[in-house]
Design an enzyme around this catalytic site. Sequence first.
Site, PDB file in Angstrom:
ATOM      1  N   ASP A  67      42.653  31.369  20.063  1.00 19.62           N
ATOM      2  CA  ASP A  67      41.858  31.092  21.269  1.00 19.62           C
ATOM      3  C   ASP A  67      42.692  30.470  22.384  1.00 19.62           C
ATOM      4  O   ASP A  67      43.839  30.059  22.176  1.00 19.62           O
ATOM      5  CB  ASP A  67      40.660  30.191  20.915  1.00 19.62           C
ATOM      6  CG  ASP A  67      41.027  29.028  19.975  1.00 19.62           C
ATOM      7  OD1 ASP A  67      42.210  28.636  19.938  1.00 19.62           O
ATOM      8  OD2 ASP A  67      40.134  28.521  19.298  1.00 19.62           O
ATOM      9  N   ASN A 136      31.550  20.669  14.291  1.00 13.71           N
ATOM     10  CA  ASN A 136      30.230  21.314  14.344  1.00 13.71           C
ATOM     11  C   ASN A 136      30.226  22.643  13.579  1.00 13.71           C
ATOM     12  O   ASN A 136      29.310  23.445  13.725  1.00 13.71           O
ATOM     13  CB  ASN A 136      29.792  21.538  15.801  1.00 13.71           C
ATOM     14  CG  ASN A 136      30.695  22.519  16.543  1.00 13.71           C
ATOM     15  OD1 ASN A 136      31.694  22.997  16.000  1.00 13.71           O
ATOM     16  ND2 ASN A 136      30.363  22.823  17.789  1.00 13.71           N
ATOM     17  N   HIS A 138      32.543  25.057  13.907  1.00 11.73           N
ATOM     18  CA  HIS A 138      33.129  26.218  14.594  1.00 11.73           C
ATOM     19  C   HIS A 138      34.452  26.632  13.967  1.00 11.73           C
ATOM     20  O   HIS A 138      35.169  25.828  13.381  1.00 11.73           O
ATOM     21  CB  HIS A 138      33.213  26.013  16.112  1.00 11.73           C
ATOM     22  CG  HIS A 138      34.297  25.116  16.622  1.00 11.73           C
ATOM     23  ND1 HIS A 138      34.102  24.248  17.672  1.00 11.73           N
ATOM     24  CD2 HIS A 138      35.592  24.957  16.269  1.00 11.73           C
ATOM     25  CE1 HIS A 138      35.230  23.615  17.923  1.00 11.73           C
ATOM     26  NE2 HIS A 138      36.155  24.022  17.094  1.00 11.73           N
ATOM     27  N   GLU A 143      31.275  29.066  18.490  1.00 12.71           N
ATOM     28  CA  GLU A 143      30.382  27.916  18.398  1.00 12.71           C
ATOM     29  C   GLU A 143      29.110  28.269  17.615  1.00 12.71           C
ATOM     30  O   GLU A 143      28.806  29.459  17.431  1.00 12.71           O
ATOM     31  CB  GLU A 143      30.003  27.469  19.815  1.00 12.71           C
ATOM     32  CG  GLU A 143      31.194  26.961  20.637  1.00 12.71           C
ATOM     33  CD  GLU A 143      31.614  25.525  20.275  1.00 12.71           C
ATOM     34  OE1 GLU A 143      31.590  25.160  19.085  1.00 12.71           O
ATOM     35  OE2 GLU A 143      31.990  24.780  21.195  1.00 12.71           O
TER      36      GLU A 143
HETATM   37  C1  GLP Z   1      39.629  23.283  18.223  1.00 14.18           C
HETATM   38  C2  GLP Z   1      40.157  24.725  18.013  1.00 14.18           C
HETATM   39  C3  GLP Z   1      39.855  25.181  16.632  1.00 14.18           C
HETATM   40  C4  GLP Z   1      40.225  24.056  15.682  1.00 14.18           C
HETATM   41  C5  GLP Z   1      39.224  22.955  15.803  1.00 14.18           C
HETATM   42  C6  GLP Z   1      39.555  21.709  15.016  1.00 14.18           C
HETATM   43  O1  GLP Z   1      38.693  23.195  19.205  1.00 14.18           O
HETATM   44  N1  GLP Z   1      39.658  25.700  18.934  1.00 14.18           N
HETATM   45  O2  GLP Z   1      40.571  26.373  16.347  1.00 14.18           O
HETATM   46  O3  GLP Z   1      40.177  24.507  14.359  1.00 14.18           O
HETATM   47  O4  GLP Z   1      38.944  22.701  17.147  1.00 14.18           O
HETATM   48  O5  GLP Z   1      40.443  20.901  15.688  1.00 14.18           O
HETATM   49  P1  GLP Z   1      41.101  19.569  15.106  1.00 14.18           P
HETATM   50  O6  GLP Z   1      42.144  20.030  14.135  1.00 14.18           O
HETATM   51  O7  GLP Z   1      41.701  18.905  16.315  1.00 14.18           O
HETATM   52  O8  GLP Z   1      40.040  18.788  14.478  1.00 14.18           O
END
Ligand code: GLP
Length: 250
Positions: A67, A136, A138, A143
Amino acid sequence: MNIIVFPEAQTATDFVAEKLVNTILKKPDAVLGLATGGTMPPVYAALLRAARNRQVSLSDLRSFNLDEYVGLAPDHPQSYHHFMRKHLFDHIDAKTNNLFVPRGDHPEPAQEASRYEGAIIEAGGIDVQLLGLGANGHIGFNEPSASFSSRTRVETLTDDTRLANARFFKADESVPSQAITVGIATILDARSILLLATGEAKARAVQAMIEGPIEENCPASALRNHPSVTVALDVGAASRLSSKTGCPVS
Ligand code: GLP
């Protein structure tokens, strides 16, 4: 779904990095689906260590990131392009035109999203998709309520996600409200999937992913429809699972 609970975040991370190394040893031009977020830098650090120790060569590696924020140019410090260069791409000798991240600054983000989906297909699909997990539920930036048949597209971020990611932005910067994300169906097309979640803040999402209903309200629950998923957790992330004694548990 193969679920493995490790005593420490570091051992879960090392396990994931070793799986990636083994994939690349078997297939040096493997196509990896790569992830960002605070969980991932130690994985990339372990991968770089393996490359430095000549345990593996990353020269022929191909990758597609999950992304990118809409509106952020590749040189923006909070862009995922920048994240990937900092933590991995700048330190390896893979060809830069084999390392794909969606262009968040494309004037037509929807067009960029379909081009990206096409590029994944053209590369022969993803061999191993690395995933983190949003608090959440995702995956990528899919989402809650995203369709399980979704493909790469523009997604509107929830307030929860923008708040969670605000820690990476300066106080006077706002978190973009949209992102280009690989879709859930695109993720499920990967030949195998490796999800890493660490810390108690992920415990609810982990529980919903593994023990809750398979429904669009929890995007990560879609992974239970895939035949080859490995979930690496530390005890914090696994703390709400009803069965947490086995290693691995499934
Ligand atoms: C982000 C990314 C995701 C990632 C998630 C967890 O927003 N878009 O691909 O897996 O959130 O992030 P973190 O490792 O900072 O908890």
